[in-house]
Motif scaffolding. Structure first.
Motif, PDB file in Angstrom:
ATOM      1  N   TRP A   1      86.041 153.577  83.037  1.00 39.18           N
ATOM      2  CA  TRP A   1      87.247 154.289  82.732  1.00 39.18           C
ATOM      3  C   TRP A   1      88.031 153.022  82.004  1.00 39.18           C
ATOM      4  O   TRP A   1      88.174 151.746  82.683  1.00 39.18           O
ATOM      5  CB  TRP A   1      87.751 154.536  83.905  1.00 39.18           C
ATOM      6  CG  TRP A   1      88.995 155.710  83.940  1.00 39.18           C
ATOM      7  CD1 TRP A   1      89.284 156.257  83.053  1.00 39.18           C
ATOM      8  CD2 TRP A   1      90.333 155.126  84.775  1.00 39.18           C
ATOM      9  NE1 TRP A   1      90.523 156.999  83.092  1.00 39.18           N
ATOM     10  CE2 TRP A   1      91.096 156.206  84.114  1.00 39.18           C
ATOM     11  CE3 TRP A   1      90.727 154.343  85.849  1.00 39.18           C
ATOM     12  CZ2 TRP A   1      92.454 156.386  84.826  1.00 39.18           C
ATOM     13  CZ3 TRP A   1      92.032 154.600  86.407  1.00 39.18           C
ATOM     14  CH2 TRP A   1      92.594 155.621  85.962  1.00 39.18           C
ATOM     15  N   GLY A   2      88.960 153.141  81.153  1.00 32.54           N
ATOM     16  CA  GLY A   2      89.426 152.191  80.367  1.00 32.54           C
ATOM     17  C   GLY A   2      90.533 151.279  81.280  1.00 32.54           C
ATOM     18  O   GLY A   2      90.263 150.159  81.279  1.00 32.54           O
ATOM     19  N   PRO A   3      91.252 151.880  82.137  1.00 37.34           N
ATOM     20  CA  PRO A   3      92.004 150.840  83.108  1.00 37.34           C
ATOM     21  C   PRO A   3      91.171 149.814  83.713  1.00 37.34           C
ATOM     22  O   PRO A   3      91.769 148.741  84.129  1.00 37.34           O
ATOM     23  CB  PRO A   3      92.622 151.666  83.942  1.00 37.34           C
ATOM     24  CG  PRO A   3      92.891 152.972  83.071  1.00 37.34           C
ATOM     25  CD  PRO A   3      91.733 153.167  82.470  1.00 37.34           C
ATOM     26  N   THR A   4      89.831 150.078  83.858  1.00 35.09           N
ATOM     27  CA  THR A   4      89.146 149.018  84.590  1.00 35.09           C
ATOM     28  C   THR A   4      88.408 147.924  83.544  1.00 35.09           C
ATOM     29  O   THR A   4      87.722 146.997  84.312  1.00 35.09           O
ATOM     30  CB  THR A   4      87.881 149.880  85.377  1.00 35.09           C
ATOM     31  OG1 THR A   4      86.816 150.113  84.317  1.00 35.09           O
ATOM     32  CG2 THR A   4      88.337 150.774  86.427  1.00 35.09           C
TER      33      THR A   4
ATOM     34  N   LYS B   1      78.674 135.482  80.905  1.00 36.66           N
ATOM     35  CA  LYS B   1      77.587 136.519  80.405  1.00 36.66           C
ATOM     36  C   LYS B   1      78.253 137.125  79.267  1.00 36.66           C
ATOM     37  O   LYS B   1      79.343 137.352  79.084  1.00 36.66           O
ATOM     38  CB  LYS B   1      77.328 137.439  81.670  1.00 36.66           C
ATOM     39  CG  LYS B   1      76.455 136.674  82.742  1.00 36.66           C
ATOM     40  CD  LYS B   1      75.941 137.694  83.809  1.00 36.66           C
ATOM     41  CE  LYS B   1      75.229 136.683  84.859  1.00 36.66           C
ATOM     42  NZ  LYS B   1      74.546 137.635  85.879  1.00 36.66           N
ATOM     43  N   TYR B   2      77.523 137.541  78.192  1.00 40.54           N
ATOM     44  CA  TYR B   2      77.764 138.345  77.113  1.00 40.54           C
ATOM     45  C   TYR B   2      78.179 139.790  77.619  1.00 40.54           C
ATOM     46  O   TYR B   2      77.589 140.263  78.574  1.00 40.54           O
ATOM     47  CB  TYR B   2      76.564 138.480  76.032  1.00 40.54           C
ATOM     48  CG  TYR B   2      76.475 137.230  75.510  1.00 40.54           C
ATOM     49  CD1 TYR B   2      77.586 136.634  74.497  1.00 40.54           C
ATOM     50  CD2 TYR B   2      75.372 136.570  75.328  1.00 40.54           C
ATOM     51  CE1 TYR B   2      77.309 135.481  73.941  1.00 40.54           C
ATOM     52  CE2 TYR B   2      75.115 135.264  74.767  1.00 40.54           C
ATOM     53  CZ  TYR B   2      76.122 134.740  74.075  1.00 40.54           C
ATOM     54  OH  TYR B   2      75.891 133.636  73.362  1.00 40.54           O
ATOM     55  N   VAL B   3      79.152 140.285  76.923  1.00 44.08           N
ATOM     56  CA  VAL B   3      80.018 141.542  77.572  1.00 44.08           C
ATOM     57  C   VAL B   3      80.118 142.431  76.053  1.00 44.08           C
ATOM     58  O   VAL B   3      80.954 141.906  75.325  1.00 44.08           O
ATOM     59  CB  VAL B   3      80.918 141.242  78.393  1.00 44.08           C
ATOM     60  CG1 VAL B   3      82.103 140.575  77.778  1.00 44.08           C
ATOM     61  CG2 VAL B   3      81.446 142.620  78.961  1.00 44.08           C
ATOM     62  N   PHE B   4      79.712 143.548  76.164  1.00 47.19           N
ATOM     63  CA  PHE B   4      80.079 144.566  75.314  1.00 47.19           C
ATOM     64  C   PHE B   4      80.998 145.697  75.926  1.00 47.19           C
ATOM     65  O   PHE B   4      80.686 145.985  76.880  1.00 47.19           O
ATOM     66  CB  PHE B   4      78.861 145.273  74.623  1.00 47.19           C
ATOM     67  CG  PHE B   4      78.867 146.358  73.628  1.00 47.19           C
ATOM     68  CD1 PHE B   4      78.962 146.044  72.412  1.00 47.19           C
ATOM     69  CD2 PHE B   4      79.395 147.435  73.982  1.00 47.19           C
ATOM     70  CE1 PHE B   4      79.260 147.218  71.336  1.00 47.19           C
ATOM     71  CE2 PHE B   4      79.539 148.649  73.004  1.00 47.19           C
ATOM     72  CZ  PHE B   4      79.382 148.371  71.828  1.00 47.19           C
ATOM     73  N   CYS B   5      82.109 145.638  75.445  1.00 48.99           N
ATOM     74  CA  CYS B   5      83.167 146.565  75.971  1.00 48.99           C
ATOM     75  C   CYS B   5      83.579 147.666  75.013  1.00 48.99           C
ATOM     76  O   CYS B   5      84.067 147.287  74.061  1.00 48.99           O
ATOM     77  CB  CYS B   5      84.488 145.770  76.514  1.00 48.99           C
ATOM     78  SG  CYS B   5      85.395 146.624  77.075  1.00 48.99           S
ATOM     79  N   GLU B   6      83.464 148.891  75.577  1.00 50.08           N
ATOM     80  CA  GLU B   6      83.734 150.067  74.952  1.00 50.08           C
ATOM     81  C   GLU B   6      85.294 149.913  74.699  1.00 50.08           C
ATOM     82  O   GLU B   6      86.043 149.328  75.473  1.00 50.08           O
ATOM     83  CB  GLU B   6      83.539 151.255  75.574  1.00 50.08           C
ATOM     84  CG  GLU B   6      82.101 151.891  75.197  1.00 50.08           C
ATOM     85  CD  GLU B   6      81.969 152.184  73.819  1.00 50.08           C
ATOM     86  OE1 GLU B   6      82.831 152.297  72.962  1.00 50.08           O
ATOM     87  OE2 GLU B   6      80.850 151.677  73.170  1.00 50.08           O
ATOM     88  N   LYS B   7      85.929 150.604  73.799  1.00 52.59           N
ATOM     89  CA  LYS B   7      87.360 150.824  73.434  1.00 52.59           C
ATOM     90  C   LYS B   7      88.055 151.400  74.659  1.00 52.59           C
ATOM     91  O   LYS B   7      87.457 152.449  75.225  1.00 52.59           O
ATOM     92  CB  LYS B   7      87.601 151.559  72.336  1.00 52.59           C
ATOM     93  CG  LYS B   7      87.139 150.970  71.022  1.00 52.59           C
ATOM     94  CD  LYS B   7      87.222 152.035  69.876  1.00 52.59           C
ATOM     95  CE  LYS B   7      86.052 153.190  69.790  1.00 52.59           C
ATOM     96  NZ  LYS B   7      86.492 154.346  70.757  1.00 52.59           N
ATOM     97  N   PRO B   8      89.039 151.136  74.929  1.00 49.36           N
ATOM     98  CA  PRO B   8      89.941 150.085  74.443  1.00 49.36           C
ATOM     99  C   PRO B   8      89.595 148.670  75.397  1.00 49.36           C
ATOM    100  O   PRO B   8      89.092 148.736  76.614  1.00 49.36           O
ATOM    101  CB  PRO B   8      91.498 150.364  74.931  1.00 49.36           C
ATOM    102  CG  PRO B   8      91.147 151.397  75.974  1.00 49.36           C
ATOM    103  CD  PRO B   8      89.863 151.860  76.182  1.00 49.36           C
ATOM    104  N   LEU B   9      89.567 147.531  74.746  1.00 45.45           N
ATOM    105  CA  LEU B   9      89.201 146.319  75.454  1.00 45.45           C
ATOM    106  C   LEU B   9      90.339 145.996  76.730  1.00 45.45           C
ATOM    107  O   LEU B   9      89.721 145.839  77.794  1.00 45.45           O
ATOM    108  CB  LEU B   9      89.685 144.904  74.551  1.00 45.45           C
ATOM    109  CG  LEU B   9      89.606 143.522  74.939  1.00 45.45           C
ATOM    110  CD1 LEU B   9      87.838 143.589  75.378  1.00 45.45           C
ATOM    111  CD2 LEU B   9      89.844 142.639  73.990  1.00 45.45           C
TER     112      LEU B   9
END
Ligand SMILES: [Mg+2]
Ligand SMILES: [Mg+2]
Ligand SMILES: [Mg+2]
Ligand SMILES: [Mg+2]
Lengths: 336, 336, 336, 336
Positions: free
Chosen positions: B75-78, B91-99
């Motif tokens: 969920w976005g707010p997390t 660690k590498y992190v791929f974050c879905e929108k929004p950052l």
């Protein structure tokens, strides 16, 4: 589960498939390679950073315990023996075109596979995996345009090298359509005729270019296929299916629309590899998935045989100037 | 080398990414998952046949020894806390929108990443990986059309659900262009203005639809972006770049040309997922490759921040009816 | 100077030409009309408000002192005698297709015109006046695509009435291409072959539809012409000229691009009159101008004869299934 | 009945209209001409072979007994007096753009025509007669796309001469859209705003090019009109109407599709005359027919006034950078 793959023949296409498996596709890894040029095979291992053994020859590679599946990318005349050996070993085998250099050779493979009682062979007719052809087939199968009546096709290359001779228009060029159109129409060929238009000045003296291959199918569909290998302007594959209710055309490759210099234009590809590069990914992923699931789909040995028979008839028609029949053995129920 | 990936949030997009890594992409495997709904997380493991541990929460997953890289799909707010924790863990992190859900939150991540001294974060702006946008960028960068002067863009959805409110035209819809156009132009935004056309009858009473977002960039490029989320006819993304010497248009998705029922037609997609499905594959493969090579590219934390600031200005402009400035902190040299 | 025109045959096409001369074109006026149905002839005079005398028959109209030029729009079998009479009277004559119902009849006209020593006859092959065909011819003549090698053509009608029989595919339908393609290529025909695809279910039992006419020209150009008169979807005329350096396609008629209902579409015409309506204006204006300047251009008696001979060979080929030669008398230097 | 026409001003457009009436259109003949350059007027008579008297000035020509209708093609500042004189004489008058050089002058003509109690004036806004615009209007009026909400338009010229200044983007260039879009939408303008993108290097220092004119209509439609007069690549007129149910685009001019040199291309026109040449024929034929039937249609004095007021507001907006209101007098019922 990761499929352990052995690659026989590490020339251009073999190396490219090894790269594909390693860097692009899921579920497979290259564990074995071989080539008549051992140096070449070692080079591929190094360039791609493979953890793969280099075998002395294809037979040893096929026999290797840790090899689950084989890719045959070697010189055409060697295909038949390697595919037969893979079948004998009960291993899945992906064979680049041609399945064998004669229809008889293809039939040997068909018989061996039928005897094995299990589909083990996939032939590298990548056009069936092209997104555009798949859209076209889906449209036909969905009856969007009613029953197909005619196909107007073209296979155009910008140029070919000097060693390209008239018969190659069939066996190297039209061979892709000879497979793809059977699959597209779910039909078989009845006859082949070749007519020769005025020749382009942009060719070698020894070459008849362009040619038009006229085909009749068992269902009565009429196909005209222009083969024009020195068309200058690009690599251009056209397929227009005229049905009882409408017409569906193979999509053009995606491209920018430009307005510039008094032209509204789209780029046309010039390199055939660019046209079908993604199909190679999809066909090989399909093969790997088939190995994982122990159920191979894709173009079969029978399809390899059918293409070979059709090509033979077309080459005969090139020479005779007549309508030549396409005569195949009866289709084993195994392939239906 | 196979990258061991942990997925935080296994809802629709999280499960789809897990499937992608497992069945489509090379070089990665999902070894850890978590979700606020643990049942859901276990279901994904089962459906995809993953050999993956189900963690109690994101923090434990991030801490797990065998997890090399993290996907934040919760969920976005997390997002902010998980991305910060991943950075803290190196660690590498791929974050879905929004950052992050605020520009301030994005800036926290930017600062943490700068402090870490290494790019660890990739944001899920998948349009940059769309083949069409890449062709368009390449054409601009190759100076085919000279310096860009204007962009005419449209983002159209067939319909939206009842809960869609006016500000979502910016934060959910135009947000994709707010990232993609900065990247396309290699430019930043100076101001935002919103004008409201006559509203379509095909909308909810509470919603202003369509809207036109007028943007000026620092280089002086003028962008008009039509946002029309109940356009009825399809999911349609248009981008026309007018340069000093010509115009380049974002390609239409590949489709059959049909002649039927007195129409010459091409299908228009209606589902946004179909439009960008391949971009998801490419962006995630790029992330995995970046992890392998210990060098992440793709949309950065800074890009996530820039999109957030632009969206804030555009929402303000929706309400004020005025031209609103876009004000960012100075760009750390780290991101140049 | 105003050209005084007499119209023989005031059926649909005759009335339309009379309207055209009166309301649309410069330089001519209709001063005389006749029809086997005198009531019909009087009706046209009234409907168009013509100041024109109604003659008892074509011969009297041709003989009338105040008639400068004649339009022959009567029943096909009467064309020959009226055209010959006009030539005998030394008057310009515009004759609708066919010039005569046999090649022999056409040749009689050719001989009479040669004997008269002056071009007096223009045949109503309006496609040569179509803006699209003119663009195509100009492109070929400008050597944009090098020497033409192949033409891929189609002539498609949505439906035809019950009385349409197989031979009409040649004599009523393909006849337009048989004239236009000679003109386009500045070439003559060598042979004709007809192949029959699977028949559409959307036809009458007695009709072979579609058909493919395969033509070879004296210069060696190969033409395939699909004739499909129950194609359902529209009236669609295609002509693609493949040359040594590129391909030029007949333009599609101008139409709106629509985005609606998940389709990006253009309308296809369904009525052949809409397709060539402007060509009728242009051809007849050209005839009037020719009369004014005492120098007729446009399709000649020889072209009428050539089309008749080609049609005869094609009809023979429909029946024989063989390649049939096209044999013409020597071309009088008068027509070169 | 033949309409006897007098042409005031035999410069380029005047001579072209005289040629049109004489050689292309039905129902009219040029019987009188005049020009400030009498030599020029005599030259036109000679070149076109007119049987026309050369008058000393426009007022004498208007007064001539045998002149039924007047064409005003003289220098803009003279239009008002000639149109007023024609109205006073009770004669039909076709006036090239602008109707008058000020909104006030246009209003004088409106008042005179209302006082005359009969429509006598047609203004030369030829775009309304363009086949493409007519298709577009018909589609809107047929409710194909529902109520129009937005228009995305462009008016692009390859280059302009040195004397072209910033305000001419409105009064010479956008003026065509200012008329055509009111007509297309059956609507009036509420406000005008101009924004300036980065300027092209391909312009004179004194010129702001491109510009974007943002318009709001009384019905709430939002129009963005790109004006780009040094776009280099062609003369290109775009109009995309976004409605509640779909989008209709102004057709591209008919052109060959070419495949050549790795491009799939259509030609773009470079000369504005080629783009609208046929519209000139149609508008003038409509005027002549209106004279014949004693009932003039086409763009009215009121339309001329409305365009002038809109242009004034747009020029103000160019200078102010603000949203400027468009304020018109009440529309006389005479024009509804
Ligand atoms: Mg792999
Ligand atoms: Mg994987
Ligand atoms: Mg006339
Ligand atoms: Mg006239």
């Amino acid at each position: 589960m990761t499929i352990n793959i052995g690659v026989i023949g590490t020339g251009a296409i073999g190396e490219d498939h090894a790269r594909r498996i390693t860097q692009t596709l899921a579920g497979g890894q290259v564990v074995a390679v071989t080539d008549v040029n051992q140096e070449q095979a070692r080079g591929v291992v190094e360039r791609l950073g493979l953890q793969a053994e280099v075998y002395a020859n294809g037979m040893e590679l096929i026999a290797a315990d840790n090899v689950d599946a084989i890719l045959v990318c070697s010189w055409g005349p060697t295909h038949e023996e390697f595919v037969l050996a893979a079948i004998a070993a009960g291993k899945y085998v992906f064979c680049e075109k041609p399945l064998a250099v004669t229809a008889e050779g293809c039939l040997n493979i068909v018989k061996a596979e039928v005897a094995a009682g299990k589909r083990l062979v996939q032939v590298g007719f990548m056009r069936r995996y092209d997104k555009g052809y798949q859209m076209l087939k889906q449209s036909i199968d969905s009856n969007d345009i009613g029953a197909p009546l005619m196909l107007h096709c073209a296979h155009r290359n910008p140029t070919v090298p000097d060693r390209y001779v008239t018969s190659m228009a069939i066996v190297d060029t039209a061979i892709h359509e000879l497979d793809a159109l059977r699959w597209l129409l779910d039909d078989d060929y009845k006859s082949m005729q070749v007519v020769y238009p005025r020749r382009t000045k942009n060719r070698f003296e020894h070459l008849a270019d362009p040619q038009i291959l006229l085909i009749e199918t068992l269902k009565g569909v009429r196909i005209d296929l222009e083969i024009f290998v020195n068309c200058q302007y690009g690599y251009d594959i056209q397929c227009s299916v005229v049905g009882e209710e409408g017409i569906a055309n193979l999509p053009e490759p995606q491209s920018l629309q430009m307005r510039k210099g008094a032209k509204l234009s789209h780029e046309i590809l010039v390199d055939w590899k660019d046209r079908f590069i993604e199909s190679y990914d999809v066909e090989l992923q399909d093969f790997i998935r088939g190995c994982e699931q122990d159920s191979i789909g894709g173009p079969s040995s029978w399809d390899g045989y059918a293409a070979a028979v059709a090509a033979d008839a077309a080459v005969t028609a090139q020479e005779s100037g007549q309508v030549e029949p396409v005569v195949m053995v009866e289709r084993p129920s195994f392939y239906s």
